[in-house]
Design an enzyme around this catalytic site. Structure first.
Site, PDB file in Angstrom:
ATOM      1  N   LYS A 103       0.834  -1.206   0.000  1.00 54.95           N
ATOM      2  CA  LYS A 103       0.000   0.000   0.000  1.00 54.95           C
ATOM      3  C   LYS A 103       0.866   1.252   0.000  1.00 54.95           C
ATOM      4  O   LYS A 103       2.047   1.229   0.370  1.00 54.95           O
ATOM      5  CB  LYS A 103      -0.953   0.010   1.201  1.00 54.95           C
ATOM      6  N   ASP A 119      -1.636  -2.407  10.018  1.00 50.29           N
ATOM      7  CA  ASP A 119      -1.817  -2.411   8.561  1.00 50.29           C
ATOM      8  C   ASP A 119      -2.387  -3.726   8.019  1.00 50.29           C
ATOM      9  O   ASP A 119      -2.705  -3.825   6.840  1.00 50.29           O
ATOM     10  CB  ASP A 119      -0.484  -2.138   7.847  1.00 50.29           C
TER      11      ASP A 119
END
Length: 310
Positions: free
Chosen positions: A16, A144
């Site tokens: 990401k 995350d």
């Protein structure tokens, strides 16, 4: 032991970029409230889980993983063991991680490994938790990990693990400039706290609670790269640049060679350059490569952890 003939499941999960990252004041418990806009991009980790009596992990792929632990400090291994413990299964898994996302690069590669492992082992063992049942385990493993499970574009608040999907239209084109040296996330946070203490008069006190700016959400909602370039922000960038000053030159190089804007992703040192098209992305990648920088072109958003058909 040979793994031939044993059943295995392969899952891929995305890295990401943090399009926006705001960090609140340092709390008494040593943590910060954060507000992030994550976008999953087309740089994928792949984890293959194979039937086994116990647990093991090995790492392959183009990324130098010689420094990665292969014991219980490894996030993929922890993910498999956590799922086994919570579901009461007595089975094990031999994990093979194919790494493409830089290690300690601020792109959530380890989190992607953990998310992929949860999906792979859930499928391999038939434990049947599915994505919604795996999300609480993902949150236990790291801030995350839930996002790597879900993918797309999302707002993360709290410690970053409280996710809500963000509406996103179209495709955004990114050029990722990779660094050989990783940055340790806690060290970056401590550098940010020091910077804020030293410049308290200029910066003022930080709020305890933070949120994602409306301009960022609006830019992804309409798919406007130009607006997003203006709205991107990362509070950790000032700390990452102090710890790795060469990133300042890198940001300048990208922005003079066609990038709409550049940003340090998460705690760095990966720099993500937003560009207006695939052609500009290819041209910028070439320019960076000529300058001796390892660079990749990716697009976002992409889906989260998914089983690959054998």
């Amino acid at each position: 032991m040979s793994t031939r003939g044993l059943r295995s499941i392969t899952v891929r999960a995305p890295g990401k970029v943090n399009v926006f990252f705001r960090v609140g004041a340092l709390q008494d418990d040593g943590y910060h409230d954060v507000a992030s806009l994550y976008q999953a991009v087309s740089l994928f980790e792949e984890v293959t889980a194979t039937e086994a009596d116990d647990f093991s992990v090995r790492v392959t792929g183009p990324i130098d993983a010689s420094g990665l632990p292969l014991d219980d400090r490894n996030l993929a291994l922890r993910a498999a063991k956590l799922l086994a413990a919570r579901t009461g299964t007595a089975r094990g898994a031999a994990l093979t991680v194919f790494k493409r996302v830089p290690i300690a690069g601020g792109m959530g590669g380890g989190s992607a490994d953990a998310a992929a492992t949860l999906v792979a082992c859930d499928e391999l063992w038939g434990t049947g938790l599915g994505r919604s049942g795996l999300l609480p385990l993902a949150a236990e493993l790291g801030a995350d990990v839930p996002f790597a499970l879900e993918g797309g574009t999302a707002v993360g608040t709290g410690r970053g693990d409280e996710l809500s999907p963000a509406l996103a239209k179209g495709t955004f084109h990114w050029v990722l400039a990779l660094s050989d040296n990783g940055l340790n996330t806690p060290v970056v946070y401590r550098a940010l706290d020091r910077h804020r203490d030293e410049h308290l008069v200029d910066l003022g006190r930080q709020p305890d609670l933070v949120k994602v700016d409306t301009a960022v959400l609006q830019a992804v909602r309409v798919g406007d790269a130009g607006s997003l370039a203006e709205a991107m922000h990362n509070d950790l960038q000032v700390a990452a640049l102090k710890l790795a000053p060469e990133l300042t030159d890198l940001l300048e190089l990208g922005e003079t060679r066609g990038a709409l804007a550049g940003i340090v992703s998460g705690s760095g040192p990966t720099v993500a350059f937003l560009v207006d098209s695939a052609q500009t992305a290819a041209e910028l990648r070439s320019a960076l490569t000529r300058g001796g920088v390892q660079a990749l072109t990716v697009t976002g958003p992409v889906p989260g952890a998914r089983v690959l058909d054998g």
